[in-house]
Write an enzyme that holds these catalytic residues in place. Structure first.
Site, PDB file in Angstrom:
ATOM      1  N   ASP A  22     -21.757 -25.275 -17.104  1.00  0.00           N
ATOM      2  CA  ASP A  22     -21.269 -23.945 -16.171  1.00  0.00           C
ATOM      3  C   ASP A  22     -20.316 -22.480 -17.180  1.00  0.00           C
ATOM      4  OD1 ASP A  22     -20.509 -26.502 -15.353  1.00  0.00           O
ATOM      5  OD2 ASP A  22     -18.898 -27.115 -16.262  1.00  0.00           O
ATOM      6  N   GLU A 198     -13.995 -31.946 -11.475  1.00  0.00           N
ATOM      7  CA  GLU A 198     -13.970 -31.141 -12.877  1.00  0.00           C
ATOM      8  C   GLU A 198     -13.809 -29.148 -11.828  1.00  0.00           C
ATOM      9  OE1 GLU A 198     -17.500 -33.136 -14.943  1.00  0.00           O
ATOM     10  OE2 GLU A 198     -18.959 -31.297 -13.479  1.00  0.00           O
TER      11      GLU A 198
END
Ligand code: FRU
Length: 509
Positions: A22, A198
Protein backbone atom coordinates in the site's frame (compact mmCIF):
# COMPACT_ATOMS: atom_id res chain seq x y z
CA UNK A 1 19.14 1.00 -7.69
CA UNK A 2 18.74 -0.71 -11.03
CA UNK A 3 15.52 0.21 -12.86
CA UNK A 4 16.50 -1.24 -16.25
CA UNK A 5 14.80 -4.66 -16.05
CA UNK A 6 12.42 -5.59 -18.87
CA UNK A 7 9.45 -5.78 -16.46
CA UNK A 8 10.40 -2.68 -14.48
CA UNK A 9 7.92 0.19 -14.97
CA UNK A 10 9.59 3.33 -16.30
CA UNK A 11 6.99 5.97 -15.42
CA UNK A 12 5.35 4.27 -12.43
CA UNK A 13 6.86 4.15 -8.95
CA UNK A 14 8.32 0.83 -7.82
CA UNK A 15 10.66 0.17 -4.89
CA UNK A 16 14.40 -0.25 -5.50
CA UNK A 17 14.23 -3.89 -4.33
CA UNK A 18 12.15 -6.02 -1.96
CA UNK A 19 8.36 -6.06 -1.59
CA UNK A 20 5.99 -3.09 -1.66
CA UNK A 21 2.26 -2.88 -1.05
CA UNK A 22 0.00 0.00 0.00
CA UNK A 23 0.83 3.66 -0.53
CA UNK A 24 1.00 5.36 2.90
CA UNK A 25 1.35 8.81 4.39
CA UNK A 26 1.01 10.75 1.15
CA UNK A 27 1.22 14.54 1.46
CA UNK A 28 2.39 17.49 -0.60
CA UNK A 29 4.54 20.02 1.23
CA UNK A 30 4.56 23.83 0.95
CA UNK A 31 7.40 23.67 -1.60
CA UNK A 32 5.41 21.42 -3.92
CA UNK A 33 7.29 18.22 -3.07
CA UNK A 34 5.07 15.14 -3.05
CA UNK A 35 5.93 12.57 -0.40
CA UNK A 36 5.02 8.94 -0.96
CA UNK A 37 5.56 6.38 1.79
CA UNK A 38 4.70 2.76 1.27
CA UNK A 39 4.39 -0.62 2.96
CA UNK A 40 7.86 -2.02 2.48
CA UNK A 41 9.72 -5.23 3.19
CA UNK A 42 13.33 -4.28 2.40
CA UNK A 43 14.67 -7.78 3.09
CA UNK A 44 12.49 -10.07 0.94
CA UNK A 45 10.29 -10.05 -2.17
CA UNK A 46 7.21 -11.24 -0.26
CA UNK A 47 5.10 -9.39 2.32
CA UNK A 48 6.27 -9.20 5.94
CA UNK A 49 8.66 -7.14 8.08
CA UNK A 50 6.70 -3.98 7.20
CA UNK A 51 8.47 -0.61 7.26
CA UNK A 52 7.47 2.70 5.70
CA UNK A 53 9.61 3.13 2.59
CA UNK A 54 9.79 6.70 1.23
CA UNK A 55 10.18 8.51 -2.08
CA UNK A 56 9.75 12.14 -3.15
CA UNK A 57 8.82 13.84 -6.41
CA UNK A 58 7.93 17.23 -7.82
CA UNK A 59 5.95 15.93 -10.81
CA UNK A 60 4.63 12.58 -9.46
CA UNK A 61 6.55 10.64 -12.13
CA UNK A 62 10.22 11.38 -11.44
CA UNK A 63 10.81 9.91 -7.99
CA UNK A 64 13.82 10.08 -5.76
CA UNK A 65 14.17 7.15 -3.40
CA UNK A 66 14.71 8.27 0.19
CA UNK A 67 15.93 6.35 3.23
CA UNK A 68 13.30 4.23 5.00
CA UNK A 69 11.20 6.63 7.09
CA UNK A 70 9.69 4.47 9.84
CA UNK A 71 11.17 1.25 11.22
CA UNK A 72 9.58 -1.38 13.43
CA UNK A 73 10.97 -1.29 16.98
CA UNK A 74 10.91 -4.51 18.97
CA UNK A 75 11.09 -7.98 17.41
CA UNK A 76 7.70 -9.03 16.05
CA UNK A 77 6.46 -5.50 15.43
CA UNK A 78 5.38 -4.31 11.99
CA UNK A 79 4.56 -0.78 10.84
CA UNK A 80 1.31 -1.17 8.91
CA UNK A 81 -0.54 1.29 6.68
CA UNK A 82 -1.51 4.83 7.57
CA UNK A 83 -1.39 8.48 6.59
CA UNK A 84 0.21 11.82 7.43
CA UNK A 85 -0.70 15.48 7.82
CA UNK A 86 1.19 18.75 8.09
CA UNK A 87 0.56 20.35 11.48
CA UNK A 88 0.99 23.97 10.36
CA UNK A 89 -0.47 25.45 13.55
CA UNK A 90 1.32 23.08 15.93
CA UNK A 91 -1.90 21.68 17.34
CA UNK A 92 0.13 18.69 18.51
CA UNK A 93 2.73 20.66 20.42
CA UNK A 94 5.48 18.69 18.64
CA UNK A 95 6.55 21.69 16.57
CA UNK A 96 7.08 24.85 18.67
CA UNK A 97 9.32 26.57 16.12
CA UNK A 98 8.12 25.51 12.70
CA UNK A 99 5.13 25.35 10.34
CA UNK A 100 6.22 22.29 8.35
CA UNK A 101 5.96 19.61 11.02
CA UNK A 102 4.67 16.27 9.72
CA UNK A 103 2.64 13.86 11.83
CA UNK A 104 2.32 10.27 10.63
CA UNK A 105 -0.36 7.79 11.79
CA UNK A 106 0.28 4.10 11.33
CA UNK A 107 -1.01 0.83 12.67
CA UNK A 108 1.42 -0.92 14.96
CA UNK A 109 0.88 -4.61 14.26
CA UNK A 110 1.92 -7.24 16.78
CA UNK A 111 0.67 -10.77 17.41
CA UNK A 112 -1.44 -9.42 20.29
CA UNK A 113 -2.99 -6.27 18.90
CA UNK A 114 -3.33 -3.65 16.17
CA UNK A 115 -3.13 -0.11 17.59
CA UNK A 116 -3.04 3.36 16.05
CA UNK A 117 0.29 5.04 16.70
CA UNK A 118 1.87 8.40 15.93
CA UNK A 119 5.33 9.45 14.76
CA UNK A 120 6.39 13.02 14.01
CA UNK A 121 9.00 14.62 11.81
CA UNK A 122 10.68 17.98 12.33
CA UNK A 123 12.66 17.73 9.07
CA UNK A 124 9.77 17.81 6.62
CA UNK A 125 9.01 14.10 6.49
CA UNK A 126 12.44 12.48 6.07
CA UNK A 127 13.03 11.16 9.59
CA UNK A 128 10.44 10.40 12.27
CA UNK A 129 10.35 10.10 16.06
CA UNK A 130 7.77 7.80 17.61
CA UNK A 131 5.48 9.54 20.08
CA UNK A 132 6.35 8.51 23.66
CA UNK A 133 2.73 7.94 24.70
CA UNK A 134 1.82 5.55 21.88
CA UNK A 135 -0.63 4.06 21.14
CA UNK A 136 -3.06 6.93 20.58
CA UNK A 137 -5.98 4.53 19.98
CA UNK A 138 -6.17 1.00 21.31
CA UNK A 139 -9.34 -1.10 21.50
CA UNK A 140 -7.83 -4.49 22.26
CA UNK A 141 -8.41 -5.80 18.71
CA UNK A 142 -6.16 -7.65 16.26
CA UNK A 143 -8.21 -6.36 13.29
CA UNK A 144 -8.22 -2.57 13.65
CA UNK A 145 -6.07 -0.67 11.19
CA UNK A 146 -5.11 1.83 8.50
CA UNK A 147 -5.77 5.31 9.99
CA UNK A 148 -6.30 8.16 7.50
CA UNK A 149 -6.44 11.67 8.94
CA UNK A 150 -7.76 14.91 7.42
CA UNK A 151 -8.39 18.43 8.72
CA UNK A 152 -12.06 19.46 8.88
CA UNK A 153 -12.13 23.28 8.86
CA UNK A 154 -15.79 23.78 9.87
CA UNK A 155 -15.26 22.26 13.33
CA UNK A 156 -11.52 23.06 13.48
CA UNK A 157 -10.83 19.40 14.25
CA UNK A 158 -8.78 16.58 12.87
CA UNK A 159 -10.82 13.60 11.68
CA UNK A 160 -9.56 10.03 11.42
CA UNK A 161 -11.17 7.16 9.54
CA UNK A 162 -9.90 3.70 10.48
CA UNK A 163 -11.07 0.17 9.64
CA UNK A 164 -12.53 -2.36 12.06
CA UNK A 165 -11.54 -4.73 9.28
CA UNK A 166 -13.55 -7.86 9.98
CA UNK A 167 -16.60 -6.03 11.30
CA UNK A 168 -17.07 -4.23 7.94
CA UNK A 169 -17.02 -0.95 9.82
CA UNK A 170 -15.19 2.31 9.35
CA UNK A 171 -14.75 4.23 12.60
CA UNK A 172 -14.72 8.05 12.64
CA UNK A 173 -12.65 9.70 15.38
CA UNK A 174 -12.03 13.40 16.05
CA UNK A 175 -9.14 15.20 17.71
CA UNK A 176 -8.05 18.77 18.47
CA UNK A 177 -4.37 17.86 18.74
CA UNK A 178 -3.60 14.66 16.77
CA UNK A 179 -2.88 12.58 19.88
CA UNK A 180 -6.18 12.58 21.87
CA UNK A 181 -8.87 10.88 19.82
CA UNK A 182 -12.62 10.61 20.51
CA UNK A 183 -14.83 8.08 18.77
CA UNK A 184 -17.60 9.93 16.91
CA UNK A 185 -19.47 7.46 14.69
CA UNK A 186 -19.36 4.26 12.68
CA UNK A 187 -20.15 3.49 9.04
CA UNK A 188 -21.01 -0.20 8.82
CA UNK A 189 -21.80 -2.80 6.20
CA UNK A 190 -22.26 -0.68 3.10
CA UNK A 191 -21.62 -1.71 -0.50
CA UNK A 192 -19.53 -4.77 -1.23
CA UNK A 193 -18.18 -6.24 1.99
CA UNK A 194 -15.72 -8.84 0.78
CA UNK A 195 -14.09 -10.41 3.83
CA UNK A 196 -12.48 -7.27 5.25
CA UNK A 197 -12.62 -3.49 4.99
CA UNK A 198 -9.15 -1.93 4.78
CA UNK A 199 -7.42 1.38 4.03
CA UNK A 200 -10.32 3.88 4.25
CA UNK A 201 -10.04 7.44 2.89
CA UNK A 202 -12.40 10.34 3.58
CA UNK A 203 -12.12 13.53 1.56
CA UNK A 204 -14.00 16.43 0.08
CA UNK A 205 -14.33 16.19 -3.69
CA UNK A 206 -14.87 18.89 -6.31
CA UNK A 207 -17.53 18.35 -8.98
CA UNK A 208 -17.11 18.69 -12.73
CA UNK A 209 -19.57 20.94 -14.53
CA UNK A 210 -19.33 19.03 -17.79
CA UNK A 211 -17.59 15.69 -18.06
CA UNK A 212 -17.80 15.62 -21.86
CA UNK A 213 -15.34 18.32 -22.78
CA UNK A 214 -11.82 17.80 -24.07
CA UNK A 215 -10.02 18.41 -20.77
CA UNK A 216 -12.67 17.79 -18.12
CA UNK A 217 -10.34 18.28 -15.16
CA UNK A 218 -9.18 21.66 -16.47
CA UNK A 219 -9.52 24.47 -13.95
CA UNK A 220 -12.56 26.20 -15.42
CA UNK A 221 -14.59 22.98 -15.36
CA UNK A 222 -13.90 22.06 -11.73
CA UNK A 223 -16.16 23.53 -9.07
CA UNK A 224 -15.76 23.18 -5.33
CA UNK A 225 -18.57 21.25 -3.71
CA UNK A 226 -19.74 20.04 -0.32
CA UNK A 227 -19.59 16.43 -1.45
CA UNK A 228 -17.26 13.98 0.24
CA UNK A 229 -16.33 10.46 -0.66
CA UNK A 230 -15.58 7.60 1.67
CA UNK A 231 -13.27 5.25 -0.21
CA UNK A 232 -12.86 1.70 1.15
CA UNK A 233 -10.62 -1.12 0.00
CA UNK A 234 -11.87 -4.68 0.40
CA UNK A 235 -9.75 -7.81 0.50
CA UNK A 236 -10.16 -10.72 0.07
CA UNK A 237 -13.51 -11.29 -1.59
CA UNK A 238 -13.66 -8.79 -4.46
CA UNK A 239 -16.07 -9.72 -7.29
CA UNK A 240 -13.15 -10.71 -9.55
CA UNK A 241 -11.26 -12.23 -6.62
CA UNK A 242 -8.85 -10.70 -4.15
CA UNK A 243 -8.58 -6.96 -3.74
CA UNK A 244 -10.61 -4.01 -5.01
CA UNK A 245 -11.55 -0.42 -4.16
CA UNK A 246 -15.06 1.00 -3.82
CA UNK A 247 -16.32 4.45 -2.91
CA UNK A 248 -19.39 6.09 -1.44
CA UNK A 249 -20.29 9.68 -2.32
CA UNK A 250 -22.04 11.50 0.49
CA UNK A 251 -22.00 14.34 2.95
CA UNK A 252 -19.96 14.76 6.11
CA UNK A 253 -20.71 17.04 9.07
CA UNK A 254 -17.52 16.63 11.05
CA UNK A 255 -18.63 13.50 12.91
CA UNK A 256 -20.98 11.49 10.65
CA UNK A 257 -20.83 10.44 7.01
CA UNK A 258 -24.14 10.02 5.13
CA UNK A 259 -23.99 8.27 1.76
CA UNK A 260 -26.21 9.66 -1.01
CA UNK A 261 -27.56 6.19 -1.78
CA UNK A 262 -26.91 2.50 -1.13
CA UNK A 263 -25.06 1.78 -4.38
CA UNK A 264 -21.65 0.08 -4.43
CA UNK A 265 -19.47 2.04 -6.85
CA UNK A 266 -16.35 0.15 -7.91
CA UNK A 267 -13.38 2.38 -8.54
CA UNK A 268 -11.52 0.38 -11.21
CA UNK A 269 -12.74 -2.49 -13.40
CA UNK A 270 -9.36 -4.25 -13.52
CA UNK A 271 -7.83 -6.41 -10.84
CA UNK A 272 -4.67 -4.46 -10.00
CA UNK A 273 -5.76 -1.32 -8.20
CA UNK A 274 -5.90 -1.56 -4.42
CA UNK A 275 -5.46 0.50 -1.26
CA UNK A 276 -5.70 3.82 -3.11
CA UNK A 277 -4.74 6.80 -1.02
CA UNK A 278 -5.42 10.51 -1.60
CA UNK A 279 -2.73 13.12 -0.95
CA UNK A 280 -3.06 15.36 2.08
CA UNK A 281 -2.55 19.03 1.25
CA UNK A 282 -4.38 19.44 -2.08
CA UNK A 283 -6.91 22.33 -1.87
CA UNK A 284 -10.51 21.05 -1.73
CA UNK A 285 -11.34 23.16 -4.79
CA UNK A 286 -8.85 21.28 -7.01
CA UNK A 287 -8.97 17.78 -8.46
CA UNK A 288 -7.77 15.43 -5.74
CA UNK A 289 -4.70 13.30 -6.43
CA UNK A 290 -4.50 9.59 -5.64
CA UNK A 291 -2.08 6.71 -6.07
CA UNK A 292 -3.03 3.05 -5.63
CA UNK A 293 -1.05 -0.14 -5.30
CA UNK A 294 -1.07 -1.78 -8.74
CA UNK A 295 -1.44 -5.37 -7.59
CA UNK A 296 -3.73 -7.88 -5.95
CA UNK A 297 -3.18 -9.95 -2.82
CA UNK A 298 -4.27 -13.10 -4.72
CA UNK A 299 -1.01 -13.29 -6.68
CA UNK A 300 1.21 -10.37 -5.69
CA UNK A 301 3.72 -12.54 -3.83
CA UNK A 302 4.41 -14.83 -6.81
CA UNK A 303 4.58 -12.46 -9.80
CA UNK A 304 7.80 -12.99 -11.81
CA UNK A 305 9.39 -9.59 -11.09
CA UNK A 306 10.49 -11.10 -7.76
CA UNK A 307 12.59 -13.95 -9.18
CA UNK A 308 13.67 -12.08 -12.29
CA UNK A 309 14.35 -8.55 -11.08
CA UNK A 310 14.37 -8.59 -7.27
CA UNK A 311 11.30 -6.41 -6.62
CA UNK A 312 7.57 -6.92 -6.34
CA UNK A 313 4.83 -4.44 -7.10
CA UNK A 314 4.52 -0.98 -8.51
CA UNK A 315 2.16 1.89 -7.79
CA UNK A 316 -0.59 2.93 -10.21
CA UNK A 317 -0.26 6.15 -12.17
CA UNK A 318 -0.94 9.21 -10.08
CA UNK A 319 -4.52 10.19 -10.87
CA UNK A 320 -6.55 13.34 -10.82
CA UNK A 321 -10.02 12.77 -9.37
CA UNK A 322 -13.32 14.62 -9.15
CA UNK A 323 -17.00 13.69 -9.11
CA UNK A 324 -19.40 14.06 -12.02
CA UNK A 325 -23.08 13.55 -12.56
CA UNK A 326 -23.87 11.62 -15.73
CA UNK A 327 -26.96 10.35 -17.46
CA UNK A 328 -26.03 6.84 -16.20
CA UNK A 329 -25.37 7.67 -12.59
CA UNK A 330 -24.79 10.51 -10.20
CA UNK A 331 -21.55 11.18 -8.34
CA UNK A 332 -19.29 9.02 -10.44
CA UNK A 333 -15.61 9.28 -9.56
CA UNK A 334 -13.76 10.59 -12.61
CA UNK A 335 -10.11 9.54 -12.68
CA UNK A 336 -7.53 10.54 -15.24
CA UNK A 337 -3.73 10.35 -15.29
CA UNK A 338 -1.94 13.26 -13.66
CA UNK A 339 -0.24 15.46 -16.30
CA UNK A 340 1.98 13.16 -18.37
CA UNK A 341 3.22 15.85 -20.73
CA UNK A 342 6.63 16.34 -19.01
CA UNK A 343 7.46 12.80 -20.12
CA UNK A 344 6.46 13.08 -23.78
CA UNK A 345 9.28 12.03 -26.07
CA UNK A 346 7.42 11.98 -29.37
CA UNK A 347 4.09 12.51 -31.09
CA UNK A 348 2.94 10.30 -33.87
CA UNK A 349 0.67 11.24 -36.69
CA UNK A 350 -2.04 8.67 -36.26
CA UNK A 351 -4.60 11.43 -35.95
CA UNK A 352 -6.02 10.89 -39.40
CA UNK A 353 -9.65 9.87 -39.36
CA UNK A 354 -10.04 8.75 -42.97
CA UNK A 355 -7.05 6.42 -42.64
CA UNK A 356 -8.30 4.97 -39.37
CA UNK A 357 -11.91 4.13 -40.21
CA UNK A 358 -12.29 0.44 -41.11
CA UNK A 359 -8.57 -0.18 -41.30
CA UNK A 360 -5.56 -1.13 -39.21
CA UNK A 361 -2.60 1.02 -38.38
CA UNK A 362 0.62 -0.35 -37.04
CA UNK A 363 2.95 1.81 -34.98
CA UNK A 364 6.37 0.43 -34.08
CA UNK A 365 7.56 2.40 -31.05
CA UNK A 366 10.79 0.54 -30.41
CA UNK A 367 12.86 3.56 -31.49
CA UNK A 368 10.55 6.47 -30.54
CA UNK A 369 9.87 5.01 -27.09
CA UNK A 370 12.74 2.72 -26.11
CA UNK A 371 11.43 3.02 -22.53
CA UNK A 372 8.52 0.81 -23.56
CA UNK A 373 6.20 3.45 -22.07
CA UNK A 374 3.60 4.90 -24.43
CA UNK A 375 0.27 6.67 -24.12
CA UNK A 376 -2.36 6.84 -26.80
CA UNK A 377 -5.79 8.43 -27.13
CA UNK A 378 -8.52 7.40 -29.48
CA UNK A 379 -11.88 8.97 -30.10
CA UNK A 380 -14.79 7.72 -32.15
CA UNK A 381 -17.39 10.24 -33.22
CA UNK A 382 -20.68 9.78 -35.02
CA UNK A 383 -23.89 11.76 -35.17
CA UNK A 384 -26.01 10.40 -33.66
CA UNK A 385 -23.69 8.24 -31.58
CA UNK A 386 -26.51 5.90 -30.62
CA UNK A 387 -26.51 4.48 -34.18
CA UNK A 388 -22.85 3.56 -34.30
CA UNK A 389 -21.91 -0.10 -34.91
CA UNK A 390 -18.62 -1.95 -35.41
CA UNK A 391 -15.49 -2.54 -33.35
CA UNK A 392 -12.50 -0.42 -32.39
CA UNK A 393 -9.57 -2.36 -30.93
CA UNK A 394 -5.99 -1.86 -29.82
CA UNK A 395 -3.20 -4.44 -29.49
CA UNK A 396 0.19 -3.88 -27.90
CA UNK A 397 2.47 -6.67 -29.05
CA UNK A 398 6.00 -7.93 -28.97
CA UNK A 399 7.52 -8.25 -32.42
CA UNK A 400 9.94 -10.78 -30.89
CA UNK A 401 7.63 -13.23 -29.08
CA UNK A 402 4.25 -12.44 -30.64
CA UNK A 403 2.71 -11.93 -27.18
CA UNK A 404 0.08 -9.20 -26.88
CA UNK A 405 -2.29 -7.39 -24.57
CA UNK A 406 -5.48 -6.17 -26.20
CA UNK A 407 -8.64 -4.22 -25.67
CA UNK A 408 -11.46 -2.52 -27.47
CA UNK A 409 -15.06 -1.43 -27.89
CA UNK A 410 -18.02 -3.30 -29.31
CA UNK A 411 -19.74 -0.17 -30.52
CA UNK A 412 -23.51 0.03 -30.19
CA UNK A 413 -26.02 -0.68 -27.45
CA UNK A 414 -24.24 -0.48 -24.12
CA UNK A 415 -20.91 -0.45 -25.95
CA UNK A 416 -19.00 -2.94 -23.83
CA UNK A 417 -15.28 -2.38 -23.54
CA UNK A 418 -12.90 -5.28 -22.90
CA UNK A 419 -9.25 -5.91 -22.00
CA UNK A 420 -7.50 -9.25 -22.49
CA UNK A 421 -4.10 -10.05 -20.98
CA UNK A 422 -4.36 -13.75 -21.89
CA UNK A 423 -1.93 -13.60 -24.82
CA UNK A 424 0.97 -12.76 -22.49
CA UNK A 425 3.07 -15.76 -21.49
CA UNK A 426 5.38 -14.78 -18.64
CA UNK A 427 3.09 -15.58 -15.69
CA UNK A 428 0.77 -18.52 -15.20
CA UNK A 429 -1.52 -18.37 -12.17
CA UNK A 430 -5.12 -19.51 -11.69
CA UNK A 431 -6.07 -16.17 -10.10
CA UNK A 432 -4.45 -14.04 -12.78
CA UNK A 433 -7.78 -13.35 -14.49
CA UNK A 434 -7.39 -12.80 -18.26
CA UNK A 435 -10.33 -10.68 -19.23
CA UNK A 436 -11.97 -7.56 -17.86
CA UNK A 437 -14.89 -5.58 -19.17
CA UNK A 438 -17.20 -2.68 -18.49
CA UNK A 439 -19.87 -0.75 -20.31
CA UNK A 440 -19.21 2.67 -21.75
CA UNK A 441 -21.26 5.70 -20.96
CA UNK A 442 -22.54 7.26 -24.13
CA UNK A 443 -21.49 10.84 -24.18
CA UNK A 444 -24.55 12.51 -25.65
CA UNK A 445 -23.06 16.00 -25.58
CA UNK A 446 -20.05 15.42 -27.78
CA UNK A 447 -21.24 12.26 -29.57
CA UNK A 448 -17.86 10.73 -28.85
CA UNK A 449 -16.41 7.58 -27.33
CA UNK A 450 -13.04 8.34 -25.80
CA UNK A 451 -10.25 6.04 -24.75
CA UNK A 452 -6.89 6.84 -23.19
CA UNK A 453 -4.35 4.07 -22.64
CA UNK A 454 -1.01 4.17 -20.84
CA UNK A 455 1.28 1.16 -21.13
CA UNK A 456 4.54 0.81 -19.22
CA UNK A 457 6.42 -2.50 -19.59
CA UNK A 458 4.28 -4.49 -17.11
CA UNK A 459 1.30 -2.22 -16.40
CA UNK A 460 -1.55 -1.17 -18.66
CA UNK A 461 -4.04 1.48 -17.54
CA UNK A 462 -7.11 2.45 -19.53
CA UNK A 463 -9.41 5.41 -19.05
CA UNK A 464 -12.75 5.47 -20.85
CA UNK A 465 -15.17 8.31 -21.41
CA UNK A 466 -12.90 10.98 -19.98
CA UNK A 467 -12.17 8.91 -16.90
CA UNK A 468 -15.71 7.80 -15.96
CA UNK A 469 -14.38 4.27 -16.15
CA UNK A 470 -10.83 3.08 -15.58
CA UNK A 471 -8.85 -0.13 -15.20
CA UNK A 472 -5.37 -1.03 -14.03
CA UNK A 473 -3.94 -4.29 -15.35
CA UNK A 474 -0.51 -5.77 -14.78
CA UNK A 475 1.01 -8.25 -17.23
CA UNK A 476 4.35 -10.02 -17.36
CA UNK A 477 5.54 -10.67 -20.89
CA UNK A 478 8.51 -12.76 -21.96
CA UNK A 479 9.37 -10.23 -24.66
CA UNK A 480 9.16 -6.43 -24.47
CA UNK A 481 6.08 -5.05 -26.19
CA UNK A 482 7.13 -2.68 -28.96
CA UNK A 483 4.26 -2.33 -31.43
CA UNK A 484 0.80 -0.80 -31.23
CA UNK A 485 -1.90 -1.83 -33.69
CA UNK A 486 -5.13 0.12 -33.80
CA UNK A 487 -7.88 -1.34 -35.91
CA UNK A 488 -11.51 -0.53 -36.52
CA UNK A 489 -13.96 -2.80 -38.34
CA UNK A 490 -17.46 -2.59 -39.74
CA UNK A 491 -17.98 0.98 -38.69
CA UNK A 492 -21.06 2.46 -40.27
CA UNK A 493 -20.55 5.31 -42.76
CA UNK A 494 -19.78 8.70 -41.29
CA UNK A 495 -18.01 7.44 -38.18
CA UNK A 496 -14.89 9.46 -37.49
CA UNK A 497 -11.92 7.91 -35.72
CA UNK A 498 -8.87 9.76 -34.53
CA UNK A 499 -5.89 8.68 -32.47
CA UNK A 500 -2.64 10.08 -31.21
CA UNK A 501 0.34 8.26 -29.73
CA UNK A 502 3.04 9.76 -27.52
CA UNK A 503 6.22 7.94 -26.58
CA UNK A 504 7.16 8.54 -22.94
CA UNK A 505 10.64 9.04 -21.57
CA UNK A 506 11.76 6.88 -18.71
CA UNK A 507 11.48 8.73 -15.42
CA UNK A 508 14.21 6.51 -13.96
CA UNK A 509 17.21 7.54 -16.04
C1 FRU B 1 -3.82 -3.74 2.84
C2 FRU B 1 -3.16 -4.16 4.14
C3 FRU B 1 -3.50 -3.19 5.24
C4 FRU B 1 -2.35 -3.36 6.20
C5 FRU B 1 -1.19 -3.57 5.25
C6 FRU B 1 -0.11 -4.46 5.78
O1 FRU B 1 -3.16 -4.17 1.71
O2 FRU B 1 -3.54 -5.47 4.45
O3 FRU B 1 -4.77 -3.41 5.82
O4 FRU B 1 -2.16 -2.23 7.00
O5 FRU B 1 -1.73 -4.11 4.07
O6 FRU B 1 1.00 -4.47 4.92
Amino acid sequence: ADYTGALRPQIHYSPPRGFMNDPNGMFVDAEGVYHLYYQYNPTDTVAGNQHWGHATSRNLYTWENQPIAIYPGAEGEAIFSGSSVIDVNNTSGFFPNQTNGVVAFYTLNTAEEQTQDVAYSTDGGYTFTKYVNNPVISINSTQFRDPKVIWYPLTQQWVMVVAYAQEFTIGFFTSPNLTTWTHASNFSRHGLLGLQYECPNLLQMPMLSNVSIENPLGESNVASSDMFILYISINPGAPLGGSIGEYFPGTFNGTHFSPVDQAARIADFGKDNYAAQFFYGIPATSPQISIAWASNWQYTQVVPTGQLEGFRSAMSLPRYNALANTTRGDYTLVSLPYDLSPLYSSTSSLANSSALANSSLLYDYSSTAPSGAVTFNMSITSIPLANVTGTANFTFMSSVTGESIRGGFFLGGDTPFWIDRGYIRGFENPFFTDKFSTNSLIDTDTQTFRLQVVIDRSILEVFLENGLRSATTTFFAEGMLDTLVISTRELNPGVQVSAEVFGLNSAWT
